[in-house]
Enzyme design. Structure first.
Site, mmCIF file in Angstrom:
data_model
loop_
_atom_site.group_PDB
_atom_site.id
_atom_site.type_symbol
_atom_site.label_atom_id
_atom_site.label_comp_id
_atom_site.label_asym_id
_atom_site.label_seq_id
_atom_site.Cartn_x
_atom_site.Cartn_y
_atom_site.Cartn_z
ATOM 1 N N GLN A 106 2.853 7.687 9.522
ATOM 2 C CA GLN A 106 1.641 6.676 9.536
ATOM 3 C C GLN A 106 1.340 6.234 10.715
ATOM 4 O O GLN A 106 -0.362 6.113 11.127
ATOM 5 C CB GLN A 106 2.429 5.353 8.528
ATOM 6 C CG GLN A 106 1.760 4.895 7.406
ATOM 7 C CD GLN A 106 2.247 4.158 6.618
ATOM 8 O OE1 GLN A 106 1.695 3.548 6.631
ATOM 9 N NE2 GLN A 106 2.339 4.366 5.124
ATOM 10 N N HIS B 269 4.023 -0.094 1.290
ATOM 11 C CA HIS B 269 5.342 -0.283 1.774
ATOM 12 C C HIS B 269 4.730 -1.106 3.041
ATOM 13 O O HIS B 269 3.821 -1.151 3.934
ATOM 14 C CB HIS B 269 6.059 0.834 2.117
ATOM 15 C CG HIS B 269 7.090 0.526 2.456
ATOM 16 N ND1 HIS B 269 8.036 -1.173 1.917
ATOM 17 C CD2 HIS B 269 7.669 1.304 3.852
ATOM 18 C CE1 HIS B 269 8.915 -0.742 2.842
ATOM 19 N NE2 HIS B 269 9.222 0.268 3.510
#
Length: 328
Positions: A85, A107
């Site tokens: 990410q 998350h």
């Protein structure tokens, strides 16, 4: 914790908005398909001509490269693995994320540990379904939804919670129930659950139980059935009705034996181990270790995977499962 249902969420919040789903793995595919079925305008952001690119096109969804998917998107969902990410965000999302957009996560890892630091002019939210992607999709197609969490980290537009709830509704989660919490709470509890109970603790318990029986001379097939195969039966009962239902369903012998002997397995030393796991998570020690492992090419993880494949438990399990495969 605040609980929300269908009446608290409005899909019309996303009318006319472009939603970019970055990543098309387990979560990305399941969520995107459900959103699409719910009438949300979805574009999948992945690397061009890769496996995910082709799969998304086969599924009938719009596909674009990361940067193009983010441009003009009103909501950008970061449904990529934690370890990739930050790089994807830095290269493709940050330069193209428009003012007033919503940056969404499933998350909290990247936000809690400040691996991604969004600009001050966007909403930062989370909608975290509490199930693997395949199960989310299955339950949605059956007309229901899995429970989910929402978190609001930044609310610039004043609509952050409405957007998070709309996404939850698009997944069917508001039919089951959606709880509101914080990024930090979600991150720490999720990592702790994975490491100490669901993935780490359970596999260690099964492995040691199998070893104890086979070291004592019992057939590995019997050990497999008793310490692994039946775990799903017990787990399903606990999920359905808590410990109470499980104790009511199993035999009196199993109940008495379980209640009087379980503290020999989960001891004070085990409890201290759990506390140390939580401390590593909260302090950022685990984050640093995992980031270093990823940067080194997952050498240790790959070795542990190969070592585990060689366990007698795994070999026996594979042989037994093949015996019970349904033949066409």
């Amino acid at each position: 914790m605040q609980l929300y249902h269908d009446k608290d969420a409005d899909l019309k919040v996303l009318d006319g908005k472009k939603v970019a789903v970055l990543g098309y793995g387990s979560q990305g595919r399941a969520q995107a398909l459900c959103f699409n079925d719910s009438g949300i305008d979805v574009t999948i952001g992945v690397r061009k001509d890769g496996k995910s690119w082709n799969k998304a096109k086969e599924d009938g969804l719009k596909v674009a490269e990361f940067a193009d998917a983010v441009k003009d998107a009103d909501v950008v969902l970061m449904l990529l693995p934690d370890e990739v990410q930050p790089d994807i965000y830095k290269e493709y999302v940050e330069p193209n994320l428009k003012k007033g957009a919503a940056l969404e996560f499933a998350h909290g890892f990247a936000i809690t540990y400040k691996l991604i630091q969004p600009p001050a002019d966007v909403d930062v939210i989370m909608m975290a379904p509490k199930a693997p992607g395949d199960m989310e999709r299955l339950v949605f197609t059956e007309g229901f939804g899995v429970p989910a969490l929402i978190c609001i980290h930044q609310d610039v537009t004043g609509n952050a919670k409405k957007i998070a709830l709309a996404l939850a509704k698009g997944l069917g989660s508001t039919r089951a129930g959606v709880f509101e919490t914080t990024f930090d709470n979600e991150t720490y509890t999720d990592l702790f659950g994975e490491q100490s109970v669901l993935c780490g603790g359970l596999t260690a318990l099964i492995r040691q139980g199998f070893k104890t029986l086979t070291d004592a001379g019992y057939p590995p097939e019997m050990a497999y059935f008793e310490v692994l195969h039946e775990t799903k039966l017990i787990d399903d009962l606990i999920i359905k009705g808590g410990f109470e239902l499980m104790w009511n369903v199993v035999s009196n012998t199993a109940e008495y034996g379980g209640m009087t002997r379980r503290d020999r397995v989960i001891t004070e030393q085990s409890a201290e181990g759990m506390k140390s796991i939580l401390e590593d998570i909260e302090s950022g020690k685990f984050k640093d270790e995992w980031r270093a492992e990823w940067a080194a090419g997952l050498v240790n993880l790959k070795k542990m995977e190969e070592d585990e494949k060689k366990l007698q438990l795994e070999i026996t399990g594979k042989e037994i499962r093949q015996l019970f495969e349904r033949k066409n």
